[in-house]
Design a protein around this motif. Structure first.
Motif, short mmCIF file in Angstrom:
data_model
loop_
_atom_site.label_atom_id
_atom_site.label_comp_id
_atom_site.label_asym_id
_atom_site.label_seq_id
_atom_site.Cartn_x
_atom_site.Cartn_y
_atom_site.Cartn_z
N PRO A 16 -4.94 -14.72 -1.28
CA PRO A 16 -4.99 -13.61 -2.24
C PRO A 16 -4.62 -14.09 -3.63
O PRO A 16 -3.89 -15.08 -3.78
CB PRO A 16 -3.95 -12.62 -1.70
CG PRO A 16 -3.06 -13.43 -0.82
CD PRO A 16 -3.84 -14.59 -0.32
N SER A 17 -5.11 -13.39 -4.63
CA SER A 17 -4.73 -13.70 -6.01
C SER A 17 -3.24 -13.37 -6.19
O SER A 17 -2.63 -12.67 -5.38
CB SER A 17 -5.57 -12.89 -6.99
OG SER A 17 -5.21 -11.51 -6.89
N VAL A 18 -2.69 -13.85 -7.28
CA VAL A 18 -1.28 -13.58 -7.58
C VAL A 18 -1.07 -12.07 -7.72
O VAL A 18 -0.07 -11.53 -7.22
CB VAL A 18 -0.84 -14.33 -8.85
CG1 VAL A 18 0.56 -13.92 -9.27
CG2 VAL A 18 -0.89 -15.82 -8.63
N ASP A 19 -2.01 -11.37 -8.37
CA ASP A 19 -1.90 -9.92 -8.51
C ASP A 19 -1.85 -9.23 -7.15
O ASP A 19 -1.05 -8.33 -6.92
CB ASP A 19 -3.06 -9.36 -9.33
CG ASP A 19 -2.96 -9.72 -10.80
OD1 ASP A 19 -1.85 -10.03 -11.28
OD2 ASP A 19 -4.01 -9.68 -11.47
N VAL A 20 -2.71 -9.66 -6.24
CA VAL A 20 -2.74 -9.07 -4.90
C VAL A 20 -1.46 -9.40 -4.15
O VAL A 20 -0.92 -8.56 -3.42
CB VAL A 20 -4.00 -9.50 -4.12
CG1 VAL A 20 -3.95 -9.03 -2.68
CG2 VAL A 20 -5.26 -8.95 -4.80
N LEU A 21 -0.96 -10.63 -4.32
CA LEU A 21 0.32 -10.98 -3.67
C LEU A 21 1.45 -10.05 -4.14
O LEU A 21 2.27 -9.62 -3.33
CB LEU A 21 0.68 -12.43 -3.98
CG LEU A 21 -0.03 -13.49 -3.16
CD1 LEU A 21 0.31 -14.88 -3.68
CD2 LEU A 21 0.32 -13.37 -1.69
N PHE A 22 1.48 -9.75 -5.43
CA PHE A 22 2.50 -8.83 -5.94
C PHE A 22 2.30 -7.43 -5.34
O PHE A 22 3.29 -6.76 -4.99
CB PHE A 22 2.47 -8.76 -7.47
CG PHE A 22 3.26 -9.84 -8.13
CD1 PHE A 22 4.65 -9.88 -8.02
CD2 PHE A 22 2.64 -10.84 -8.86
CE1 PHE A 22 5.40 -10.88 -8.62
CE2 PHE A 22 3.36 -11.84 -9.46
CZ PHE A 22 4.74 -11.87 -9.35
N GLN A 23 1.06 -6.99 -5.21
CA GLN A 23 0.79 -5.68 -4.58
C GLN A 23 1.29 -5.67 -3.15
O GLN A 23 1.93 -4.71 -2.71
CB GLN A 23 -0.71 -5.35 -4.60
CG GLN A 23 -1.25 -5.02 -5.96
CD GLN A 23 -2.76 -4.77 -5.90
OE1 GLN A 23 -3.49 -5.47 -5.20
NE2 GLN A 23 -3.21 -3.77 -6.63
N ILE A 24 0.99 -6.74 -2.41
CA ILE A 24 1.42 -6.83 -1.01
C ILE A 24 2.94 -6.81 -0.93
O ILE A 24 3.52 -6.09 -0.12
CB ILE A 24 0.85 -8.09 -0.34
CG1 ILE A 24 -0.68 -7.97 -0.19
CG2 ILE A 24 1.51 -8.34 1.02
CD1 ILE A 24 -1.37 -9.25 0.22
N ALA A 25 3.59 -7.57 -1.79
CA ALA A 25 5.06 -7.62 -1.81
C ALA A 25 5.65 -6.24 -2.09
O ALA A 25 6.61 -5.83 -1.43
CB ALA A 25 5.55 -8.62 -2.85
N ASN A 26 5.08 -5.52 -3.02
CA ASN A 26 5.58 -4.17 -3.34
C ASN A 26 5.36 -3.20 -2.20
O ASN A 26 6.21 -2.34 -1.93
CB ASN A 26 4.93 -3.66 -4.63
CG ASN A 26 5.47 -4.32 -5.87
OD1 ASN A 26 6.63 -4.71 -5.90
ND2 ASN A 26 4.64 -4.47 -6.87
N ILE A 27 4.25 -3.33 -1.51
CA ILE A 27 3.95 -2.43 -0.39
C ILE A 27 4.86 -2.73 0.79
O ILE A 27 5.37 -1.81 1.43
CB ILE A 27 2.46 -2.57 0.02
CG1 ILE A 27 1.57 -1.98 -1.07
CG2 ILE A 27 2.20 -1.89 1.37
CD1 ILE A 27 0.09 -2.32 -0.92
N LEU A 28 5.06 -4.01 1.05
CA LEU A 28 5.86 -4.39 2.23
C LEU A 28 7.34 -4.43 1.92
O LEU A 28 8.17 -4.41 2.78
CB LEU A 28 5.40 -5.76 2.77
CG LEU A 28 3.97 -5.81 3.27
CD1 LEU A 28 3.62 -7.22 3.73
CD2 LEU A 28 3.74 -4.83 4.41
#
Length: 55
Positions: A43-55
């Motif tokens: 995943p892109s860095v932006d998507v990684l941040f989204q995943i981190a915020n969701i989880l």
């Protein structure tokens, strides 16, 4: 040499969260999230941040 661990997969398993749920929250397809989980695609860095915020 050991394959690097995938934290997305580990956290999903620890929390009992399904890939489909994460895909829905991200607005991504199940296939895309599955690729992230099994290290077929990064995943892109932006998507990684989204995943981190969701989880």
């Amino acid at each position: 040499m050991d394959k690097p661990k995938n934290r997305i997969k580990e956290v999903l398993e620890e929390k009992g969260i399904k890939q489909m749920w994460l895909a829905d929250k991200l607005g991504k397809s199940f296939c895309t999230v599955n690729f992230y989980v099994y290290n077929r695609q990064q995943p892109s860095v932006d998507v990684l941040f989204q995943i981190a915020n969701i989880l």
